[in-house]
Design a protein around this motif. Structure first.
Motif, short mmCIF file in Angstrom:
data_model
loop_
_atom_site.label_atom_id
_atom_site.label_comp_id
_atom_site.label_asym_id
_atom_site.label_seq_id
_atom_site.Cartn_x
_atom_site.Cartn_y
_atom_site.Cartn_z
N ILE A 260 0.82 -1.21 0.00
CA ILE A 260 0.00 0.00 0.00
C ILE A 260 0.86 1.26 0.00
CG2 ILE A 260 -0.33 -0.07 2.53
CD1 ILE A 260 -2.72 1.40 -0.15
N THR A 261 2.01 1.23 0.66
CA THR A 261 2.84 2.44 0.74
C THR A 261 3.39 2.84 -0.63
OG1 THR A 261 3.40 1.92 3.01
CG2 THR A 261 4.86 3.46 1.90
N THR A 262 3.53 1.88 -1.52
CA THR A 262 4.00 2.22 -2.87
C THR A 262 2.82 2.39 -3.83
OG1 THR A 262 4.40 -0.16 -3.20
CG2 THR A 262 6.29 1.22 -2.62
N TYR A 263 1.76 1.59 -3.66
CA TYR A 263 0.58 1.73 -4.52
C TYR A 263 -0.02 3.13 -4.40
CZ TYR A 263 -4.14 0.79 -6.38
OH TYR A 263 -5.32 0.82 -7.09
N SER A 264 -0.11 3.64 -3.15
CA SER A 264 -0.82 4.90 -2.94
C SER A 264 -0.19 6.07 -3.71
CB SER A 264 -0.91 5.21 -1.44
OG SER A 264 -1.67 6.37 -1.22
N PRO A 265 1.12 6.32 -3.59
CA PRO A 265 1.68 7.42 -4.39
C PRO A 265 1.67 7.14 -5.89
CG PRO A 265 3.43 6.30 -3.17
CD PRO A 265 2.11 5.76 -2.67
N LEU A 266 1.85 5.89 -6.29
CA LEU A 266 1.81 5.58 -7.73
C LEU A 266 0.42 5.91 -8.29
CD1 LEU A 266 3.81 2.23 -7.72
CD2 LEU A 266 4.49 4.34 -8.92
N ALA A 267 -0.62 5.58 -7.52
CA ALA A 267 -1.98 5.88 -7.97
C ALA A 267 -2.24 7.38 -7.91
CB ALA A 267 -3.00 5.12 -7.12
N HIS A 268 -1.84 8.02 -6.80
CA HIS A 268 -2.12 9.45 -6.61
C HIS A 268 -1.46 10.30 -7.68
CE1 HIS A 268 -3.22 13.07 -4.38
NE2 HIS A 268 -2.02 13.51 -4.67
N TRP A 269 -0.22 9.95 -8.06
CA TRP A 269 0.51 10.74 -9.06
C TRP A 269 0.37 10.13 -10.46
CZ3 TRP A 269 2.17 11.38 -3.96
CH2 TRP A 269 2.34 12.70 -3.54
N ASN A 270 -0.66 9.29 -10.63
CA ASN A 270 -1.08 8.83 -11.97
C ASN A 270 -0.01 8.08 -12.76
OD1 ASN A 270 -3.72 10.01 -11.74
ND2 ASN A 270 -2.72 12.00 -12.03
N ALA A 271 0.71 7.18 -12.11
CA ALA A 271 1.61 6.31 -12.88
C ALA A 271 0.75 5.50 -13.85
CB ALA A 271 2.35 5.37 -11.93
N GLY A 272 1.19 5.40 -15.08
CA GLY A 272 0.40 4.65 -16.07
C GLY A 272 1.05 4.74 -17.42
N PRO A 273 0.34 4.30 -18.45
CA PRO A 273 0.90 4.33 -19.80
C PRO A 273 1.40 5.73 -20.15
CG PRO A 273 -1.18 3.15 -19.78
CD PRO A 273 -1.03 3.76 -18.41
N GLY A 274 2.62 5.81 -20.66
CA GLY A 274 3.18 7.11 -21.06
C GLY A 274 3.94 7.81 -19.96
N THR A 275 3.92 7.28 -18.72
CA THR A 275 4.69 7.95 -17.67
C THR A 275 5.99 7.20 -17.41
OG1 THR A 275 3.49 6.78 -15.91
CG2 THR A 275 2.69 8.97 -16.48
N GLN A 276 7.00 8.01 -17.09
CA GLN A 276 8.33 7.48 -16.77
C GLN A 276 8.47 7.48 -15.25
OE1 GLN A 276 10.69 6.38 -18.80
NE2 GLN A 276 9.62 6.84 -20.72
N VAL A 277 8.56 6.29 -14.67
CA VAL A 277 8.63 6.17 -13.21
C VAL A 277 9.98 5.57 -12.82
CG1 VAL A 277 7.67 5.00 -11.17
CG2 VAL A 277 6.13 5.88 -12.94
N ALA A 278 10.65 6.20 -11.85
CA ALA A 278 11.88 5.62 -11.30
C ALA A 278 11.63 5.20 -9.86
CB ALA A 278 13.02 6.63 -11.34
N VAL A 279 12.20 4.07 -9.50
CA VAL A 279 12.10 3.57 -8.13
C VAL A 279 13.51 3.54 -7.56
CG1 VAL A 279 11.50 1.60 -6.68
CG2 VAL A 279 10.07 2.17 -8.67
N VAL A 280 13.72 4.26 -6.45
CA VAL A 280 15.04 4.31 -5.83
C VAL A 280 15.07 3.33 -4.67
CG1 VAL A 280 16.83 5.79 -4.88
CG2 VAL A 280 15.09 6.78 -6.39
#
Ligand code: NAP
Ligand code: ZN
Ligand code: ZN
Length: 347
Positions: free
Chosen positions: A161-181
């Motif tokens: 949930i701690t990672t799902y919540s920000p990914l959902a809130h900031w609209n991670a999805g097709p066309g977005t570039q997401v980095a995980v540190v």
């Protein structure tokens, strides 16, 4: 009162040892859960070692709990005896502040009641999941989908949930570039979830030693942060960076990788402050944000999302007497990728 076996530390420097704790009697709206597995979150270690401030010892930690309901109160409607359920990082909230009423009770203005180390409504200190049983009010108990293996479900209750919540809130999805540190417990879930959401995913790890795993989890790219060229070649690249690192990092280096209007969300919780040079934010109109766990509604949504997309954490099962050794491996970034305690070994 129910006296149950648990593991707890007597001080910030003592190892965790077998002990007993009291669980309250099952009230009208409570469920009694026989715990099957309990995940080991880095927050447990920060907490018991006093890294986030003083705590009351002995404390039983653990907030990634799955088990089976063995008793319900007379007014319980959401869960039945025999149901597979989970409990995450909070077990109650005030229910009347503006954030609670908005369904964001993780941000309760009076402070949500943490699964461990919080003052409960009866004045006692809440005790977490490194034990055989827990009593929780029904609406802070999640339903665990049948298709998620029991032991793999536990880490979803915090790392998921701690990672799902920000990914959902900031609209991670097709066309977005997401980095995980950082690719530990939270980080490996962030990779799997962001990939399932359709984002293009890059892992930024200290070395390339886990590269094959990262690509298998769904990452498209994998870079070592020990290589200075990583920061120059990826400058201005990402829409969203999720930082899961449990230690201090140089924010400037990471913020410089954000593209126009990009956001870096800190979920890692190092004990020391992270200095921020605001000029790095002026470029590309960048944002630096934080995010804490997720609401109960969103946690259920995440569990159902993971079931639908066949996502589960990679777990290594340990017995109660292996907790202290597991802590040392987490601290050495030698976790692949979440330790889960078999609660039968508390008995
Ligand atoms: P973890 O399994 O130990 O993962 C942390 C990862 O960070 C490590 O695997 C490592 O990844 C990287 N790392 C560790 N030390 C580092 C260093 N000195 N420099 C650079 N990278 C380093 O921990 P976790 O359970 O995922 O938790 C991560 C953090 O999130 C903790 O601080 C925890 O308290 C916090 N947390 C916050 C929330 C929230 O609500 N915001 C919820 C849960 C946990 P690589 O080996 O890939 O580099
Ligand atoms: Zn946690
Ligand atoms: Zn509230």
């Amino acid at each position: 009162m129910l006296t149950v076996n648990s593991y707890a530390a007597a001080s910030a420097t003592d190892p965790l040892v077998a002990t007993t704790i009291e669980r309250r009697d099952v009230g009208p709206k409570d469920v009694l859960i026989e715990i099957a597995y309990s995940g080991i979150c880095h927050s447990d270690i920060h907490t018991v070692r006093g890294e986030w401030g003083d705590i009351q010892y002995p404390l039983t930690v653990g907030h990634e709990i799955v088990g089976v309901v063995t008793e319900i109160g007379s007014e319980v409607t959401l869960h039945t005896v025999g149901a597979r359920v989970g409990v995450g990082c909070m077990v109650n909230s005030c229910r009347e502040c503006v954030n609670c009423l908005a369904g964001e009770e993780q941000y309760c203005l009076k402070g949500n009641t943490g699964t461990y180390g919080s003052v409960d409504r009866d004045g006692t200190i809440t005790q977490g999941g490194y034990s055989t049983h827990i009593v929780v009010v029904e609406d802070f108990v999640l339903s665990v989908p049948e298709s998620i293996p029991y032991e793999a479900a536990a880490p979803l209750l915090c790392a998921g949930i701690t990672t799902y919540s920000p990914l959902a809130h900031w609209n991670a999805g097709p066309g977005t570039q997401v980095a995980v540190v950082g690719m530990g417990g939270l980080g490996h879930m962030a990779v799997k979830i962001a990939h399932a959401m359709g984002a293009e995913v890059t892992v930024l790890s200290q070395s390339l030693s886990k590269q094959e795993d990262g690509l298998r989890f769904g990452a498209d790219h994998y870079y070592a942060t020990s290589d200075a060229a990583t920061f120059t070649s990826l400058a201005n690249s990402f829409d969203l960076i999720i930082n899961t690192v449990s230690a201090k990092i140089d924010l400037h280096q990471y913020l410089s990788m954000l593209a126009l209007n990009g956001t870096m969300v800190n979920v890692g919780a190092p004990p020391e402050p992270l200095p921020l040079q605001v000029f790095t934010l002026f470029n590309n109109r960048r944002s630096f944000a934080g995010s804490g766990i997720g609401s109960i509604r969103e946690t259920q949504e995440m569990l159902d999302f993971c079931a639908e997309h066949n996502i589960a954490p990679e777990v290594e099962i340990v017995s109660a007497d292996g907790i202290n050794a597991a802590y040392e491996r987490v601290l050495a970034s030698d976790v692949r990728y979440r330790f889960v305690i078999d609660a039968a070994t508390f008995r």
